[in-house]
Design a protein around this motif. Sequence first.
Motif, PDB file in Angstrom:
ATOM      1  N   ARG A  48      35.830  43.596  34.799  1.00  0.00           N
ATOM      2  CA  ARG A  48      36.296  42.506  35.660  1.00  0.00           C
ATOM      3  C   ARG A  48      35.916  42.782  37.112  1.00  0.00           C
ATOM      4  NH1 ARG A  48      41.313  42.375  32.574  1.00  0.00           N
ATOM      5  NH2 ARG A  48      42.334  43.566  34.233  1.00  0.00           N
ATOM      6  N   LYS A  61      28.800  34.843  31.286  1.00  0.00           N
ATOM      7  CA  LYS A  61      29.740  35.919  31.604  1.00  0.00           C
ATOM      8  C   LYS A  61      30.179  36.648  30.347  1.00  0.00           C
ATOM      9  CE  LYS A  61      30.057  35.622  36.098  1.00  0.00           C
ATOM     10  NZ  LYS A  61      29.550  36.742  36.958  1.00  0.00           N
ATOM     11  N   LYS A  83      41.949  31.959  29.357  1.00  0.00           N
ATOM     12  CA  LYS A  83      40.853  31.047  29.641  1.00  0.00           C
ATOM     13  C   LYS A  83      39.547  31.639  29.112  1.00  0.00           C
ATOM     14  CE  LYS A  83      42.928  29.060  33.802  1.00  0.00           C
ATOM     15  NZ  LYS A  83      42.781  28.841  35.257  1.00  0.00           N
ATOM     16  N   GLY A 141      33.104  40.646  38.883  1.00  0.00           N
ATOM     17  CA  GLY A 141      33.822  39.637  39.660  1.00  0.00           C
ATOM     18  C   GLY A 141      34.535  38.614  38.795  1.00  0.00           C
ATOM     19  N   LEU A 142      35.143  39.067  37.703  1.00  0.00           N
ATOM     20  CA  LEU A 142      35.812  38.165  36.777  1.00  0.00           C
ATOM     21  C   LEU A 142      37.298  38.060  37.104  1.00  0.00           C
ATOM     22  CD1 LEU A 142      34.172  39.399  33.446  1.00  0.00           C
ATOM     23  CD2 LEU A 142      33.506  37.454  34.860  1.00  0.00           C
ATOM     24  N   PRO A 143      37.948  36.960  36.706  1.00  0.00           N
ATOM     25  CA  PRO A 143      39.382  36.795  36.979  1.00  0.00           C
ATOM     26  C   PRO A 143      40.220  37.693  36.086  1.00  0.00           C
ATOM     27  CG  PRO A 143      38.589  34.985  35.631  1.00  0.00           C
ATOM     28  CD  PRO A 143      37.372  35.775  36.033  1.00  0.00           C
ATOM     29  N   GLU A 144      41.526  37.805  36.401  1.00  0.00           N
ATOM     30  CA  GLU A 144      42.442  38.634  35.632  1.00  0.00           C
ATOM     31  C   GLU A 144      42.600  38.144  34.198  1.00  0.00           C
ATOM     32  OE1 GLU A 144      44.068  41.529  36.470  1.00  0.00           O
ATOM     33  OE2 GLU A 144      42.717  41.462  38.184  1.00  0.00           O
ATOM     34  N   THR A 145      42.269  36.863  33.960  1.00  0.00           N
ATOM     35  CA  THR A 145      42.392  36.313  32.610  1.00  0.00           C
ATOM     36  C   THR A 145      41.294  36.809  31.675  1.00  0.00           C
ATOM     37  OG1 THR A 145      41.169  34.355  33.370  1.00  0.00           O
ATOM     38  CG2 THR A 145      43.577  34.216  33.356  1.00  0.00           C
ATOM     39  N   ALA A 146      40.301  37.523  32.211  1.00  0.00           N
ATOM     40  CA  ALA A 146      39.245  38.086  31.365  1.00  0.00           C
ATOM     41  C   ALA A 146      39.778  39.344  30.673  1.00  0.00           C
ATOM     42  CB  ALA A 146      38.018  38.419  32.205  1.00  0.00           C
TER      43      ALA A 146
END
Length: 311
Positions: A245, A131, A125, A249-254
Amino acid sequence: MSDFVISLAPDAAAAMQGWLQSLKSERRMAAKTLEAYARDFGQFAQFMGDHLGGAPGNRELAELTVSDFRAFMARRRNQGVESRTLARQLSSLRSFYRHAEKTGLFRNAALSALRAPKLPHAVPKPLSPEKARQVAKAEALAGDETPRWVLARDQAVLTLLYGCGLRISEALSLTLAQAEQPALTITGKGNKTRLVPLLPVVRQAVALYRDLCPFALKPSEPMFRGQKGGPLNARNIQLLIARLRGALGLPETATPHALRHSFATHLLANGADLRVIQELLGHASLSTTQIYTEVNRAHLLEQYRKAHPRA
Protein backbone atom coordinates in the motif's frame (compact mmCIF):
# COMPACT_ATOMS: atom_id res chain seq x y z
CA MET A 1 -35.08 22.33 15.39
CA SER A 2 -38.02 24.39 16.64
CA ASP A 3 -40.56 21.91 15.25
CA PHE A 4 -38.86 19.16 17.24
CA VAL A 5 -38.94 21.21 20.45
CA ILE A 6 -42.71 21.73 20.02
CA SER A 7 -43.06 17.91 20.16
CA LEU A 8 -41.63 17.94 23.71
CA ALA A 9 -42.86 19.26 27.03
CA PRO A 10 -40.84 22.30 28.25
CA ASP A 11 -38.63 20.33 30.64
CA ALA A 12 -37.78 17.71 27.98
CA ALA A 13 -37.15 20.46 25.41
CA ALA A 14 -34.70 22.08 27.84
CA ALA A 15 -33.02 18.71 28.36
CA MET A 16 -32.64 18.29 24.63
CA GLN A 17 -31.16 21.76 24.22
CA GLY A 18 -28.73 21.14 27.07
CA TRP A 19 -27.68 17.84 25.48
CA LEU A 20 -27.02 19.44 22.08
CA GLN A 21 -25.09 22.28 23.72
CA SER A 22 -22.88 19.79 25.56
CA LEU A 23 -22.19 17.96 22.29
CA LYS A 24 -21.13 21.27 20.76
CA SER A 25 -19.04 22.63 23.62
CA GLU A 26 -17.60 19.48 25.21
CA ARG A 27 -17.33 17.10 22.28
CA ARG A 28 -16.89 19.86 19.68
CA MET A 29 -19.18 18.18 17.17
CA ALA A 30 -19.55 19.75 13.74
CA ALA A 31 -22.71 21.67 12.88
CA LYS A 32 -23.87 19.00 10.42
CA THR A 33 -23.42 16.27 13.02
CA LEU A 34 -25.36 18.26 15.60
CA GLU A 35 -28.10 18.79 13.04
CA ALA A 36 -28.30 15.03 12.43
CA TYR A 37 -28.48 14.30 16.19
CA ALA A 38 -31.21 16.90 16.63
CA ARG A 39 -33.16 15.47 13.70
CA ASP A 40 -32.85 11.93 15.05
CA PHE A 41 -34.10 12.89 18.48
CA GLY A 42 -36.78 15.14 17.01
CA GLN A 43 -38.23 12.25 14.99
CA PHE A 44 -38.23 10.17 18.15
CA ALA A 45 -40.01 12.95 20.07
CA GLN A 46 -42.64 13.34 17.35
CA PHE A 47 -43.31 9.61 17.35
CA MET A 48 -43.58 9.47 21.13
CA GLY A 49 -46.01 12.40 21.09
CA ASP A 50 -48.35 10.32 18.90
CA HIS A 51 -47.55 7.10 20.73
CA LEU A 52 -48.27 8.51 24.21
CA GLY A 53 -51.04 10.90 23.22
CA GLY A 54 -49.19 14.08 24.14
CA ALA A 55 -45.82 15.82 24.13
CA PRO A 56 -43.54 13.79 26.43
CA GLY A 57 -41.76 15.40 29.35
CA ASN A 58 -38.83 14.15 31.40
CA ARG A 59 -41.04 11.84 33.48
CA GLU A 60 -42.50 10.19 30.38
CA LEU A 61 -39.06 9.82 28.79
CA ALA A 62 -37.79 8.20 31.98
CA GLU A 63 -40.67 5.72 32.08
CA LEU A 64 -40.46 4.50 28.49
CA THR A 65 -40.19 0.72 28.19
CA VAL A 66 -38.30 -1.51 25.77
CA SER A 67 -41.59 -1.96 23.89
CA ASP A 68 -41.90 1.81 23.45
CA PHE A 69 -38.43 2.10 21.95
CA ARG A 70 -39.06 -0.92 19.74
CA ALA A 71 -42.28 0.64 18.50
CA PHE A 72 -40.32 3.70 17.35
CA MET A 73 -37.69 1.54 15.60
CA ALA A 74 -40.43 -0.54 13.95
CA ARG A 75 -42.16 2.60 12.66
CA ARG A 76 -38.92 3.87 11.17
CA ARG A 77 -38.23 0.49 9.60
CA ASN A 78 -41.72 0.45 8.06
CA GLN A 79 -41.00 3.88 6.61
CA GLY A 80 -38.13 2.32 4.65
CA VAL A 81 -35.24 3.47 6.85
CA GLU A 82 -32.12 1.32 6.43
CA SER A 83 -30.24 -0.41 9.23
CA ARG A 84 -27.34 2.07 9.25
CA THR A 85 -29.72 4.99 9.81
CA LEU A 86 -31.59 3.07 12.53
CA ALA A 87 -28.30 2.29 14.26
CA ARG A 88 -27.33 5.97 14.14
CA GLN A 89 -30.70 7.04 15.57
CA LEU A 90 -30.36 4.52 18.39
CA SER A 91 -26.89 5.92 19.08
CA SER A 92 -28.36 9.45 19.23
CA LEU A 93 -31.01 8.35 21.74
CA ARG A 94 -28.42 6.66 23.93
CA SER A 95 -26.30 9.80 23.87
CA PHE A 96 -29.28 11.90 25.02
CA TYR A 97 -30.17 9.49 27.81
CA ARG A 98 -26.55 9.33 29.00
CA HIS A 99 -26.53 13.12 29.21
CA ALA A 100 -29.83 13.13 31.14
CA GLU A 101 -28.43 10.64 33.65
CA LYS A 102 -25.09 12.43 33.91
CA THR A 103 -26.78 15.76 34.67
CA GLY A 104 -29.16 14.18 37.20
CA LEU A 105 -32.37 14.81 35.24
CA PHE A 106 -33.53 11.20 34.94
CA ARG A 107 -32.39 7.74 33.84
CA ASN A 108 -33.92 4.95 31.82
CA ALA A 109 -32.56 1.40 31.94
CA ALA A 110 -34.80 0.10 29.16
CA LEU A 111 -32.76 1.65 26.36
CA SER A 112 -29.67 -0.37 27.30
CA ALA A 113 -31.63 -3.59 26.68
CA LEU A 114 -32.36 -2.61 23.07
CA ARG A 115 -30.14 -4.22 20.46
CA ALA A 116 -28.82 -2.21 17.56
CA PRO A 117 -29.94 -3.35 14.09
CA LYS A 118 -27.64 -5.80 12.41
CA LEU A 119 -25.62 -3.94 9.81
CA PRO A 120 -24.90 -5.41 6.39
CA HIS A 121 -21.49 -6.97 5.98
CA ALA A 122 -19.07 -4.44 4.63
CA VAL A 123 -16.90 -5.38 1.70
CA PRO A 124 -13.61 -3.73 0.73
CA LYS A 125 -13.44 -1.52 -2.34
CA PRO A 126 -12.04 -3.25 -5.42
CA LEU A 127 -8.73 -2.19 -6.89
CA SER A 128 -8.42 -1.17 -10.51
CA PRO A 129 -7.22 -4.00 -12.79
CA GLU A 130 -3.81 -2.32 -13.14
CA LYS A 131 -3.37 -1.82 -9.39
CA ALA A 132 -4.53 -5.36 -8.68
CA ARG A 133 -1.90 -6.71 -11.10
CA GLN A 134 0.78 -4.56 -9.48
CA VAL A 135 -0.13 -5.88 -6.03
CA ALA A 136 -0.20 -9.50 -7.23
CA LYS A 137 3.29 -9.16 -8.75
CA ALA A 138 4.68 -7.67 -5.50
CA GLU A 139 7.62 -6.32 -7.52
CA ALA A 140 7.46 -2.95 -5.77
CA LEU A 141 9.09 -4.56 -2.72
CA ALA A 142 11.70 -6.62 -4.53
CA GLY A 143 15.23 -5.88 -3.38
CA ASP A 144 18.65 -7.43 -3.01
CA GLU A 145 17.83 -8.46 0.57
CA THR A 146 14.72 -10.43 -0.44
CA PRO A 147 15.42 -14.11 -1.20
CA ARG A 148 14.13 -15.09 -4.64
CA TRP A 149 12.02 -17.89 -3.25
CA VAL A 150 10.28 -15.50 -0.81
CA LEU A 151 9.40 -13.10 -3.63
CA ALA A 152 8.14 -16.06 -5.69
CA ARG A 153 6.10 -17.27 -2.71
CA ASP A 154 4.52 -13.85 -2.16
CA GLN A 155 3.71 -13.52 -5.84
CA ALA A 156 2.12 -16.98 -5.87
CA VAL A 157 -0.08 -16.24 -2.86
CA LEU A 158 -1.21 -12.84 -4.12
CA THR A 159 -1.83 -14.23 -7.61
CA LEU A 160 -4.07 -16.90 -6.10
CA LEU A 161 -6.06 -14.24 -4.22
CA TYR A 162 -6.62 -12.14 -7.34
CA GLY A 163 -6.49 -14.75 -10.08
CA CYS A 164 -8.72 -17.32 -8.34
CA GLY A 165 -10.68 -15.20 -5.89
CA LEU A 166 -9.52 -17.22 -2.90
CA ARG A 167 -9.85 -16.18 0.71
CA ILE A 168 -6.47 -15.80 2.38
CA SER A 169 -7.13 -18.85 4.59
CA GLU A 170 -7.96 -20.90 1.49
CA ALA A 171 -4.78 -19.87 -0.31
CA LEU A 172 -2.52 -20.60 2.66
CA SER A 173 -4.06 -24.03 3.28
CA LEU A 174 -3.44 -25.20 -0.29
CA THR A 175 -1.42 -28.38 -0.57
CA LEU A 176 0.98 -29.38 -3.31
CA ALA A 177 -1.43 -32.14 -4.36
CA GLN A 178 -4.24 -29.60 -4.83
CA ALA A 179 -2.05 -27.22 -6.83
CA GLU A 180 -1.04 -29.98 -9.26
CA GLN A 181 -4.63 -30.63 -10.35
CA PRO A 182 -6.17 -29.04 -13.51
CA ALA A 183 -8.52 -27.03 -11.24
CA LEU A 184 -8.42 -26.23 -7.55
CA THR A 185 -10.87 -28.04 -5.30
CA ILE A 186 -11.52 -25.55 -2.50
CA THR A 187 -13.46 -26.20 0.70
CA GLY A 188 -14.59 -22.84 1.99
CA LYS A 189 -17.03 -21.51 4.57
CA GLY A 190 -19.71 -23.93 5.71
CA ASN A 191 -17.66 -26.80 4.23
CA LYS A 192 -18.94 -25.75 0.81
CA THR A 193 -16.72 -27.27 -1.90
CA ARG A 194 -16.13 -25.55 -5.22
CA LEU A 195 -13.94 -25.95 -8.29
CA VAL A 196 -11.80 -22.98 -9.31
CA PRO A 197 -9.96 -22.95 -12.67
CA LEU A 198 -6.23 -22.29 -12.59
CA LEU A 199 -5.26 -19.61 -15.07
CA PRO A 200 -1.86 -20.10 -16.75
CA VAL A 201 -0.43 -17.06 -14.93
CA VAL A 202 -1.49 -18.56 -11.59
CA ARG A 203 -0.07 -21.98 -12.47
CA GLN A 204 3.22 -20.38 -13.53
CA ALA A 205 3.48 -18.37 -10.30
CA VAL A 206 2.87 -21.48 -8.17
CA ALA A 207 5.33 -23.53 -10.23
CA LEU A 208 8.08 -20.92 -9.84
CA TYR A 209 7.61 -20.86 -6.08
CA ARG A 210 7.63 -24.65 -5.91
CA ASP A 211 10.89 -24.80 -7.89
CA LEU A 212 12.64 -22.17 -5.75
CA CYS A 213 11.33 -23.17 -2.30
CA PRO A 214 14.29 -24.46 -0.21
CA PHE A 215 12.10 -26.74 1.93
CA ALA A 216 10.79 -30.21 1.15
CA LEU A 217 7.12 -29.88 0.25
CA LYS A 218 4.96 -32.89 1.08
CA PRO A 219 1.88 -33.40 -1.12
CA SER A 220 -0.59 -33.41 1.78
CA GLU A 221 0.78 -30.41 3.74
CA PRO A 222 0.28 -26.67 3.16
CA MET A 223 2.81 -25.73 0.51
CA PHE A 224 3.41 -22.09 1.43
CA ARG A 225 6.16 -21.81 4.04
CA GLY A 226 7.59 -19.13 6.26
CA GLN A 227 11.31 -18.37 6.27
CA LYS A 228 11.91 -20.94 9.02
CA GLY A 229 10.06 -23.68 7.19
CA GLY A 230 6.76 -23.66 9.08
CA PRO A 231 3.36 -22.96 7.49
CA LEU A 232 3.05 -19.39 6.26
CA ASN A 233 0.95 -17.22 8.56
CA ALA A 234 -1.84 -14.97 7.26
CA ARG A 235 -0.30 -12.09 9.22
CA ASN A 236 2.74 -12.22 6.91
CA ILE A 237 0.52 -11.58 3.88
CA GLN A 238 -1.40 -8.83 5.65
CA LEU A 239 1.86 -7.06 6.49
CA LEU A 240 3.10 -7.61 2.94
CA ILE A 241 0.05 -5.86 1.48
CA ALA A 242 0.39 -3.08 4.06
CA ARG A 243 3.90 -2.45 2.72
CA LEU A 244 2.62 -2.61 -0.87
CA ARG A 245 0.00 0.00 0.00
CA GLY A 246 2.80 2.37 0.91
CA ALA A 247 4.95 1.50 -2.08
CA LEU A 248 2.11 1.79 -4.61
CA GLY A 249 0.18 4.63 -2.97
CA LEU A 250 -2.92 2.52 -2.34
CA PRO A 251 -5.73 3.33 0.13
CA GLU A 252 -6.18 1.56 3.48
CA THR A 253 -9.00 -0.48 1.92
CA ALA A 254 -6.40 -2.39 -0.13
CA THR A 255 -6.27 -5.63 1.87
CA PRO A 256 -5.86 -9.33 1.01
CA HIS A 257 -9.65 -9.61 0.84
CA ALA A 258 -9.79 -6.65 -1.55
CA LEU A 259 -8.00 -8.84 -4.11
CA ARG A 260 -10.80 -11.42 -3.87
CA HIS A 261 -13.32 -8.60 -4.24
CA SER A 262 -11.40 -7.24 -7.23
CA PHE A 263 -11.48 -10.72 -8.83
CA ALA A 264 -15.29 -10.78 -8.63
CA THR A 265 -15.81 -7.15 -9.62
CA HIS A 266 -13.56 -7.38 -12.68
CA LEU A 267 -15.30 -10.57 -13.83
CA LEU A 268 -18.65 -8.84 -13.53
CA ALA A 269 -17.43 -5.76 -15.37
CA ASN A 270 -16.34 -7.97 -18.27
CA GLY A 271 -19.73 -9.65 -18.60
CA ALA A 272 -19.45 -12.74 -16.40
CA ASP A 273 -22.77 -14.15 -15.21
CA LEU A 274 -23.61 -13.64 -11.53
CA ARG A 275 -24.30 -17.35 -11.06
CA VAL A 276 -20.83 -18.18 -12.36
CA ILE A 277 -19.25 -15.63 -10.01
CA GLN A 278 -21.32 -17.06 -7.14
CA GLU A 279 -19.91 -20.53 -7.82
CA LEU A 280 -16.33 -19.28 -8.15
CA LEU A 281 -16.56 -17.40 -4.86
CA GLY A 282 -18.29 -20.24 -3.03
CA HIS A 283 -21.26 -18.16 -1.91
CA ALA A 284 -24.29 -20.09 -0.72
CA SER A 285 -26.65 -17.25 -1.70
CA LEU A 286 -26.75 -15.15 -4.86
CA SER A 287 -27.75 -12.14 -2.75
CA THR A 288 -24.35 -12.34 -1.04
CA THR A 289 -22.65 -12.21 -4.44
CA GLN A 290 -24.74 -9.20 -5.47
CA ILE A 291 -23.62 -7.26 -2.40
CA TYR A 292 -20.05 -8.46 -2.72
CA THR A 293 -19.64 -7.34 -6.29
CA GLU A 294 -21.61 -4.08 -5.87
CA VAL A 295 -23.98 -5.09 -8.66
CA ASN A 296 -25.43 -2.05 -10.37
CA ARG A 297 -29.07 -1.72 -11.33
CA ALA A 298 -28.38 -1.55 -15.06
CA HIS A 299 -26.62 -4.93 -14.99
CA LEU A 300 -29.46 -6.53 -13.05
CA LEU A 301 -32.03 -5.19 -15.51
CA GLU A 302 -29.98 -6.49 -18.41
CA GLN A 303 -29.78 -9.95 -16.83
CA TYR A 304 -33.52 -9.83 -16.16
CA ARG A 305 -34.36 -8.96 -19.76
CA LYS A 306 -32.13 -11.78 -21.01
CA ALA A 307 -33.57 -14.36 -18.64
CA HIS A 308 -37.28 -13.52 -18.28
CA PRO A 309 -39.51 -15.05 -21.00
CA ARG A 310 -41.86 -12.05 -21.05
CA ALA A 311 -39.27 -9.31 -20.84
